[in-house]
Each structure stands twice: as structure tokens, then as C-alpha cells.
Design a protein around this motif. Sequence first.
Motif, PDB file in Angstrom:
ATOM      1  N   PHE A 191       0.858  -1.178   0.000  1.00 11.26           N
ATOM      2  CA  PHE A 191       0.000   0.000   0.000  1.00 11.26           C
ATOM      3  C   PHE A 191       0.903   1.239   0.000  1.00 11.26           C
ATOM      4  N   ASP A 192       0.359   2.343  -0.417  1.00 11.19           N
ATOM      5  CA  ASP A 192       1.109   3.598  -0.464  1.00 11.19           C
ATOM      6  C   ASP A 192       1.422   4.042   0.968  1.00 11.19           C
ATOM      7  N   ARG A 193       2.710   4.068   1.321  1.00 10.88           N
ATOM      8  CA  ARG A 193       3.109   4.369   2.696  1.00 10.88           C
ATOM      9  C   ARG A 193       3.597   5.815   2.870  1.00 10.88           C
ATOM     10  N   ILE A 194       3.422   6.624   1.847  1.00  8.32           N
ATOM     11  CA  ILE A 194       3.857   8.020   1.927  1.00  8.32           C
ATOM     12  C   ILE A 194       2.839   8.849   2.701  1.00  8.32           C
ATOM     13  N   ASN A 195       3.342   9.619   3.667  1.00 11.01           N
ATOM     14  CA  ASN A 195       2.481  10.509   4.471  1.00 11.01           C
ATOM     15  C   ASN A 195       1.299   9.769   5.104  1.00 11.01           C
ATOM     16  N   LEU A 196       1.613   8.643   5.729  1.00  5.97           N
ATOM     17  CA  LEU A 196       0.559   7.888   6.405  1.00  5.97           C
ATOM     18  C   LEU A 196      -0.014   8.684   7.577  1.00  5.97           C
ATOM     19  N   ARG A 197      -1.334   8.633   7.689  1.00  5.85           N
ATOM     20  CA  ARG A 197      -2.005   9.265   8.827  1.00  5.85           C
ATOM     21  C   ARG A 197      -3.206   8.417   9.222  1.00  5.85           C
ATOM     22  N   THR A 198      -3.552   8.479  10.510  1.00  7.04           N
ATOM     23  CA  THR A 198      -4.766   7.816  10.960  1.00  7.04           C
ATOM     24  C   THR A 198      -5.964   8.611  10.460  1.00  7.04           C
ATOM     25  N   THR A 199      -7.137   8.023  10.569  1.00 10.64           N
ATOM     26  CA  THR A 199      -8.350   8.750  10.161  1.00 10.64           C
ATOM     27  C   THR A 199      -8.593   9.957  11.052  1.00 10.64           C
ATOM     28  N   GLY A 200      -7.927  10.022  12.215  1.00 10.52           N
ATOM     29  CA  GLY A 200      -8.028  11.171  13.101  1.00 10.52           C
ATOM     30  C   GLY A 200      -7.013  12.255  12.774  1.00 10.52           C
ATOM     31  N   GLY A 201      -6.184  12.011  11.724  1.00 14.74           N
ATOM     32  CA  GLY A 201      -5.232  13.018  11.267  1.00 14.74           C
ATOM     33  C   GLY A 201      -3.865  12.933  11.902  1.00 14.74           C
ATOM     34  N   GLU A 202      -3.613  11.923  12.736  1.00  9.72           N
ATOM     35  CA  GLU A 202      -2.309  11.814  13.396  1.00  9.72           C
ATOM     36  C   GLU A 202      -1.291  11.153  12.468  1.00  9.72           C
ATOM     37  N   GLU A 203      -0.052  11.608  12.532  1.00  8.15           N
ATOM     38  CA  GLU A 203       1.022  11.039  11.729  1.00  8.15           C
ATOM     39  C   GLU A 203       1.265   9.589  12.143  1.00  8.15           C
ATOM     40  N   LEU A 204       1.424   8.710  11.152  1.00  2.25           N
ATOM     41  CA  LEU A 204       1.545   7.276  11.418  1.00  2.25           C
ATOM     42  C   LEU A 204       2.735   6.702  10.660  1.00  2.25           C
ATOM     43  N   GLU A 205       3.523   5.884  11.345  1.00  2.00           N
ATOM     44  CA  GLU A 205       4.616   5.155  10.705  1.00  2.00           C
ATOM     45  C   GLU A 205       4.551   3.706  11.144  1.00  2.00           C
ATOM     46  N   VAL A 206       4.670   2.781  10.193  1.00  2.00           N
ATOM     47  CA  VAL A 206       4.596   1.348  10.486  1.00  2.00           C
ATOM     48  C   VAL A 206       6.005   0.768  10.491  1.00  2.00           C
ATOM     49  N   TYR A 207       6.488   0.395  11.678  1.00  2.11           N
ATOM     50  CA  TYR A 207       7.803  -0.234  11.783  1.00  2.11           C
ATOM     51  C   TYR A 207       7.720  -1.727  11.444  1.00  2.11           C
ATOM     52  N   SER A 208       6.666  -2.374  11.943  1.00  4.55           N
ATOM     53  CA  SER A 208       6.460  -3.806  11.698  1.00  4.55           C
ATOM     54  C   SER A 208       4.964  -4.087  11.629  1.00  4.55           C
ATOM     55  N   VAL A 209       4.549  -4.816  10.586  1.00  7.22           N
ATOM     56  CA  VAL A 209       3.120  -5.136  10.447  1.00  7.22           C
ATOM     57  C   VAL A 209       2.707  -6.241  11.403  1.00  7.22           C
ATOM     58  N   GLY A 210       3.673  -6.921  12.025  1.00  2.13           N
ATOM     59  CA  GLY A 210       3.375  -8.000  12.956  1.00  2.13           C
ATOM     60  C   GLY A 210       3.368  -9.365  12.277  1.00  2.13           C
ATOM     61  N   LEU A 211       3.055 -10.369  13.045  1.00  2.00           N
ATOM     62  CA  LEU A 211       3.013 -11.750  12.564  1.00  2.00           C
ATOM     63  C   LEU A 211       1.584 -12.146  12.265  1.00  2.00           C
ATOM     64  N   HIS A 212       1.354 -12.672  11.069  1.00  2.00           N
ATOM     65  CA  HIS A 212       0.010 -13.058  10.659  1.00  2.00           C
ATOM     66  C   HIS A 212      -0.500 -14.186  11.546  1.00  2.00           C
ATOM     67  N   ASN A 213      -1.660 -13.992  12.139  1.00  2.00           N
ATOM     68  CA  ASN A 213      -2.238 -14.955  13.073  1.00  2.00           C
ATOM     69  C   ASN A 213      -3.374 -15.707  12.385  1.00  2.00           C
ATOM     70  N   SER A 214      -3.220 -17.029  12.226  1.00  2.00           N
ATOM     71  CA  SER A 214      -4.250 -17.832  11.568  1.00  2.00           C
ATOM     72  C   SER A 214      -5.222 -18.451  12.559  1.00  2.00           C
ATOM     73  N   HIS A 215      -5.048 -18.150  13.848  1.00  2.00           N
ATOM     74  CA  HIS A 215      -5.923 -18.701  14.882  1.00  2.00           C
ATOM     75  C   HIS A 215      -6.868 -17.605  15.394  1.00  2.00           C
ATOM     76  N   ALA A 216      -7.576 -17.900  16.480  1.00  2.00           N
ATOM     77  CA  ALA A 216      -8.501 -16.924  17.041  1.00  2.00           C
ATOM     78  C   ALA A 216      -7.734 -15.722  17.580  1.00  2.00           C
ATOM     79  N   GLY A 217      -8.384 -14.561  17.551  1.00  2.00           N
ATOM     80  CA  GLY A 217      -7.749 -13.350  18.056  1.00  2.00           C
ATOM     81  C   GLY A 217      -7.410 -12.392  16.942  1.00  2.00           C
ATOM     82  N   PRO A 218      -6.740 -11.287  17.268  1.00  2.42           N
ATOM     83  CA  PRO A 218      -6.393 -10.268  16.265  1.00  2.42           C
ATOM     84  C   PRO A 218      -5.608 -10.851  15.089  1.00  2.42           C
ATOM     85  N   ASP A 219      -5.750 -10.229  13.932  1.00  3.24           N
ATOM     86  CA  ASP A 219      -5.188 -10.772  12.693  1.00  3.24           C
ATOM     87  C   ASP A 219      -3.663 -10.757  12.650  1.00  3.24           C
ATOM     88  N   PHE A 220      -3.046  -9.711  13.218  1.00  3.12           N
ATOM     89  CA  PHE A 220      -1.587  -9.613  13.226  1.00  3.12           C
ATOM     90  C   PHE A 220      -1.112  -9.296  14.634  1.00  3.12           C
TER      91      PHE A 220
END
Length: 428
Positions: free
Chosen positions: A17-46
Motif C-alpha cells: 500500500f502507499d506508505r507516503i504521508n501515512l495518517r490515521t483517520t483522526g489526522g495523526e502522523e503514522l509510521e509502520v515499523y512492523s506489520v506483525g506476525l500473521h495470526n491464523s488462529h482466534a484473536g487479532p489478525d496480526f
Amino acid sequence: MLFTEDFLHYVWKFRLFDRINLRTTGGEELEVYSVGLHNSHAGPDFQNARIRIGETTWAGNAELHLSSSDWQRHGHTADNAYDNVILHVVYRDDEPLFKADGRKVPTLELKDRISPDLYNRYHNLVFGNQTIIPCEASIATVDGLTMQNWLTRILVERLEKRSEAVIAALAVNRGDWEETFYQFLAANFGFKTNALPFELTAKSLPQSILAKNKNNPMQIEALIFGQAGFLNEDLQDEYPRSLKKEYDYLSKKYSLQPIETHLWKFLRMRPQNFPTIRLAQFAALVIQSNHLFSKVLEVKDVKGLRDLFTDIKINEYWETHYRFDKESKPAGKSLGHASIDTILLNTVVLFLFSYGRHLQLQHFVSRALKLLENIPAEQNNITADFANLGVNINTAFESQALLELKNTYCDYKKCLQCGVGIKILKPC
């Protein structure tokens, strides 16, 4: 756009995805250091994602949805497993999200950050017009290393799933590998059509009983044909009458009950594959081989394993018969090369793998995989389809992996969980 949540997972996992000038929907500056580990079991996705929002770095989980409102629809608000979600990643933000304690969950909307080219390639792959597999127009372009690595992975997946049945049967047999191997080998002698009655026959006739009569071939044959139900009727030839006489005595001695004869199928089968011939071959193998699984563990090459099932001498009666009391032209009835390779593929490989995994003896696992590399590829509709698409199939290692690919991934269009599909979709 038409896509599933899996596509969103794919985009996030590989940062497509386009990672330039990432911001939350609330307008806060956002940077993704790690997307996390994909979880194939119950619970959050990453799990174990790391991001920076404003001046604060957060570590926790990321949850993905097509729409923000899916959070409520999926019941996450009342689920404590989602308390540590630090970022809600959505395609469309259609409503603000608040946790049970009233805190707003930071949200990243990807609607305008996914390349139309990526989406079009995904749509053509998953929803396009295919007749065999989703990637039929592109699979031949996938490089050999990617294909080999993925086939190796899903071949192991296939063997792991099939080994579950072995370990379950082993538990029923109180840890007796020889007895378990004997039962699975018998089912394999049924070659799909008669696998069930063969298995039932073996389970009704423990090896311990056969061992007590191992020095008398006629009694072994009588026990096997008798338990299979073929000695219940009036018989005319001397050989089956002798078997019946032996079985009548032995069945009373060991309190045996035969299986139902109607379970066996002869219709539309080549006479060479009639269950009576397969039972005669199986009886000859039992007579010839003691502690067969122990021998399988000792033999380290494919030739030696084939030799265990070669030149099995069945009773001479079957040289001129395919069924009791029905004489036929003389013909050899020993196991052919193709039948032996089927036994190696479906029983010997499976048990070497299961034994190695269960006892954590990696050299048996490796031997199972090596054996597949030395058995010719199976010839069936699925392998023929892949061959027509330009996929090289030379060994059973490849044909077994492709069967798993077709049945587990292609048929369900799991392209985004497939190494081949990911390679095809990956931007150049």
C-alpha cells in the motif's frame, strides 16, 4: 472494488500500500515499523506489530476489516482478546471505533492507497474465467525455485495431515507400530475401491493370530480369505474347500467373525485387480514377511524397499483362477511395478514420515521425502492438467504436492495463502 478480507491481509502483510504521508483517520502522523506476525488462529489478525502514532511508539496487535463497522459486527468490543489492538486497518472507514472503556481505536484507511494494477491482477486471478486452476494463465511463468520451495512446504503439510490418521490408529493399537502398519498396508492392497473391506478384514484378524500360524501357509490363507467372508458359501474346487475346512476350525478356536462379503466390489474392475487376487497377494506377503515394518525402517533405498514386495509367490491355484470355482486362462498374478510403487507411496512413505515426526527422528522424515523423489509421478487427471499448463512433473514428490495444491488451495481459491499465487501477484 470486489475482494475479500484475505486480500486486505495480503496487502498489509507485504506492505503493498502507499506508505507516503501515512495518517490515521483522526489526522495523526503514522509510521509502520512492523506489520506483525500473521495470526491464523482466534484473536487479532496480526500480532506483535510496532507502529508510531505522533510521538508515541506502540507495540501490540493489528486488526483488519473491510469496513470499520465490522469490528462491532464481529463482536470484538466484548472480547478481551482485542484489548491490545493498537491499530485498526480497514479498507473503508464508515464509523469511528471505540473500545469498551471509551477509548478511540486508531484507524488506518487503505481505500485510496491500493494500486489499481494490484487490484486488477488480484481480481483476474481469483475471479477471472478459469477452467482448471485460478492461475492457469500464469503458473508456467513462476520460477523454478519458488515452485520447488512451495511444493516442498505443501507436501509436508499433506503428509502431516495424513499422519494424523496413523497416530490415531497407533493409539487404538496401544503404540504397536507393526499392527498399525499391517492395517494400513491391508487397506492399501484394496487400492481405493476395496480399501474399506481390506481394512476391516485386517482389523478383525490381528497379527498375533497370524503369527501363531505363520509356519502353515494354508492356515494363513484360510484365515485371510475366511475373515474376508469368501469362505461362507458352498465351494467346489479342492483348494477353497480345504481353506474352508481350515477356517471353520480356526474361526472357532480364535472366536473370529468374518466381515460381510457384500462390501467387496468386483464390478467394472480388471480381473487382475479383483479383491480375491489382492487377498491372495496379501496372504503371500504375510507368509513371506515377518515384522515387515521393522524391515521398512532398516532399508534405506528405494530398490531395497521395492524388493520387499517383489516376487511374492501366491498359491498356484490363482495362476488359473480370478475367483473361486471359476477357471481362467493361465496368467501371472504377482504384484506389478506400478502396484508396488503405489504401496510405497501410500503406506511406506506415510509411515516413515509419521514414525519420524512422532518420535522426533528427522532422518526418517528425510528418508520419506527422499523416497518420493525416487518414485515416478502419478498419472491422473490432476497431474495431466498441471502438465498441460506447463508444470514439470517427474516424481511422486511433485505429483503428491500438486494434488495438495489443487485440492487444498486451488479449489478454494486460496491464492493469497499460496506461494505461487503470491509470486504471481507480487509487483515487478
